[in-house]
Design an enzyme around this catalytic site. Sequence first.
Site, PDB file in Angstrom:
ATOM      1  CB  SER B 322     -16.797 -46.049  12.058  1.00 25.78           C
ATOM      2  OG  SER B 322     -16.605 -45.098  11.048  1.00 25.78           O
ATOM      3  CD1 TRP B 325      -9.772 -47.609  10.330  1.00 24.49           C
ATOM      4  CD2 TRP B 325     -10.410 -45.552   9.722  1.00 24.49           C
ATOM      5  NE1 TRP B 325      -9.225 -47.355   9.094  1.00 24.49           N
ATOM      6  CE2 TRP B 325      -9.599 -46.091   8.700  1.00 24.49           C
ATOM      7  CE3 TRP B 325     -10.919 -44.263   9.558  1.00 24.49           C
ATOM      8  CZ2 TRP B 325      -9.301 -45.393   7.523  1.00 24.49           C
ATOM      9  CZ3 TRP B 325     -10.608 -43.565   8.395  1.00 24.49           C
ATOM     10  CH2 TRP B 325      -9.811 -44.138   7.402  1.00 24.49           C
ATOM     11  CG  HIS B 326     -12.235 -41.277  11.401  1.00 26.86           C
ATOM     12  ND1 HIS B 326     -13.262 -42.195  11.350  1.00 26.86           N
ATOM     13  CD2 HIS B 326     -12.252 -40.659  10.201  1.00 26.86           C
ATOM     14  CE1 HIS B 326     -13.872 -42.118  10.172  1.00 26.86           C
ATOM     15  NE2 HIS B 326     -13.284 -41.203   9.453  1.00 26.86           N
ATOM     16  N   GLY B 327      -9.015 -41.993  14.690  1.00 24.01           N
ATOM     17  CA  GLY B 327      -7.935 -41.443  15.500  1.00 24.01           C
ATOM     18  C   GLY B 327      -7.975 -41.925  16.925  1.00 24.01           C
ATOM     19  CG  PHE B 482      -7.770 -40.099   9.887  1.00 27.50           C
ATOM     20  CD1 PHE B 482      -8.689 -39.456   9.091  1.00 27.50           C
ATOM     21  CD2 PHE B 482      -7.555 -39.605  11.143  1.00 27.50           C
ATOM     22  CE1 PHE B 482      -9.387 -38.336   9.547  1.00 27.50           C
ATOM     23  CE2 PHE B 482      -8.252 -38.487  11.622  1.00 27.50           C
ATOM     24  CZ  PHE B 482      -9.159 -37.859  10.806  1.00 27.50           C
TER      25      PHE B 482
END
Lengths: 297, 482
Positions: B322, B325-327, B482
């Site tokens: 997770s 996923w953001h960066g 994102f």
Amino acid sequence: MEKFLKNLWTFSLYPTIACIASFYIFTKIVNEKSSRSIVSKKVHTVFIGDSHIEQAIDDSILKNSINLGASCEALYFSYYKLKNLLEHNNSIYKVYLGIGYHSLSNYYNRFIYGDESVIIAPIYYYLLPIKEKSKLVYHNRNKLTSLTKTIIKEGIQIIQNPKKGNYIGGFNNTFNKTKAQISFMDDRLDYQYYQTKQTLFEFSKSNELALKNIIQLCKDKNIELIGLLTPTHKYYFNKIPTSHKQKLKNFIQQSGIQTIDLSQLDLKEDNYLPDGDHLSKKGATTITIYLKNLTGK
Amino acid sequence: MLFNSLDFAIFLPIVFCLYWFVFNKSIRNQNYLILFVSYLFYGWWDWRFLSLILFSTIVDFSIGQKLLEHKNTKTRKHLLLLSLFVNIGLLGTFKYYDFFLDNFITAFSFFGSEIQSSSLNIILPVGISFYTFQTLSYTIDIYKNKLSPTKDFVAFASFVSFFPQLVAGPIEKAKNLLPQFKEKRSFNYNSAIDGLRQILWGLFKKVVIADSCAEYVNFIFNYSEYQHGSTLIIGALFFAFQIYGDFSGYSDIAIGTSRLFGFKLMQNFNFPYFSRDIAEFWRRWHISLSTWFRDYLYIPLGGSRVEGYKKIRNIFIIFIVSGFWHGANWTFIVWGALNAIYFLPLMLTKKNRQNLNEISENSIFPSLKELSSIILTFSLTVLAWIFFRADNMSHAIQYISEIFSASIIEYPYFHSIREAVVTFFWIILLIIIEWFGRKNLHALESFLIQSNKIIRHGFYYLLICVIFWYSGKDHQFIYFQF
């Protein structure tokens, strides 16, 4: 759906009408305040122009004179400012207009129509005729909220004190112990004369027209107009593009405007700001006294 | 185009009128319109990336059809892997290529070898992390026989590109949103009016709260090495409200806009800063993403039904993924890991589902115990947010070490005390209104509903004026990156 549209319409209509009406009344009040005399009746001589004038002329040394120079003020804005000033001040009979080799280029268009228009142009909003106001709004249609806020803030400032409106300007120089530096001068030359690394700013028809309008305005009002080129550092002066020097020279010749050219005056290093294009506080004192002696006033 | 822009303010009413008055003859017509305006909306950012979303749409639509045709388990598995490969491949290329390359080079130089290579400096297409996950949910649900594939390409393409939630969510599952593109949409007055309220509140959170906080956050984080610990705490606090205002504001605008067109999107934020523990926080924050990971990653790994180290492994996997996923930065991975560390004790002591009820259900104000739980949970999330916002690991570590230094007792720096006080005022107002609206889908749903119309409308006009006054700062929505 009808109920939704009706309620939405009602919700939007009343405040829209209220806003338009309030803004109309507000601008009326601001226009009325800004049309009052902003200079004393003892003032006979006015200095007007951009930051070069703003920082170069210390009006406390001169008699019956006032410096109304303002940073980033294109000739386009100077025209409307001068027009407003002369309409409400009968005591003025001499105007020194700051002009430079950059004055007729597109360099200033960023403050009138370009990226920085939303910061500078609203300061002069209340001086502009309706057509120019519409152009200003159109060019800043993507920054409408910022534009509106600045216009309102400027208006409030004028209402609170008509003599303190940002468009008025004034001598402003607190730079002490400075001297010209080559890297700063190179940066300034790039910023002022070059659109990109290789391309010079083209010449601006609107600024040329503004200058012609200023000349005509002073002629009509029987005001003595003198173009004033403020000192630039020798290194800086030598690097100004020839085309820009020639353009201004040609204009001066064709228009017949009286000028005092101090651009090549050889001053000591500490009279300049690091950019070599503006004067330090010491330079301002030097030039103001020089001018005083030159004109005998 | 941004939701808080003049372009969108013109775009939305036009689309609304076309949708309900011109293209309302059939569902298909309305879907065509949605597809067209959604591509227009996305192309407004960068028309070059339209091909990517179209490609992802075509691939997953085709795979959906093939999954229906093929009953063989192996073939179906290969088709699913193809969908995963394409979508995650797109993400990997555009989002993570440079990150992996840089770390690969760093790892090799650690062992004394130098590799000559150049980063691609690829531009990240806006919304790619969102729409790829949305299309993946489609193929995965078909594979699991939870959803029948649609034969209607227009409906599917509209579902993928639906403009209100295209660039920053909520990430809608196909089984929730896709059927809505195949049903007749009726205009519902109450839903539309409440949708407008939700848009208004979303704009307030984004324009007033988030953008005001952003001014301080950017300054404090960019010059953190020169700030006192007390200032850095303020910076972290402001960032907590910036990211909340930004992201939940966007979600509110997206959901509210969808309601104007007769669509129902899932709630994405459920007043997360009122959470009493971290588990509750993750049930309330970015719900669409956390439920996506729960359904498609955590549960397939066994979830919490496994024993021993696998339980811990699953927690770390889901939070780290997770975060990632953001960066493409180690800070996001550490942020995820930190949240896993927070979550683990609750999971292991089986206390992760102790706060399922509404906070202060039967009272106006929280009890002292609830309040202290809220403050503790909030403090832990703020600490983690520092990693989220920092430029890199050394920046984050420097930031945190300075907080826990002697300079924490110094007077914090504000470049404008007046503006800081005003920002605090808006944050307090946000907390109060959201507290009283915490039982609803959004804070304004029932706020002043019982009051006189003049008072209610007066409050809305006030909000509009404040939004107008604060607009023009042009801070991008954080989650667009994102």
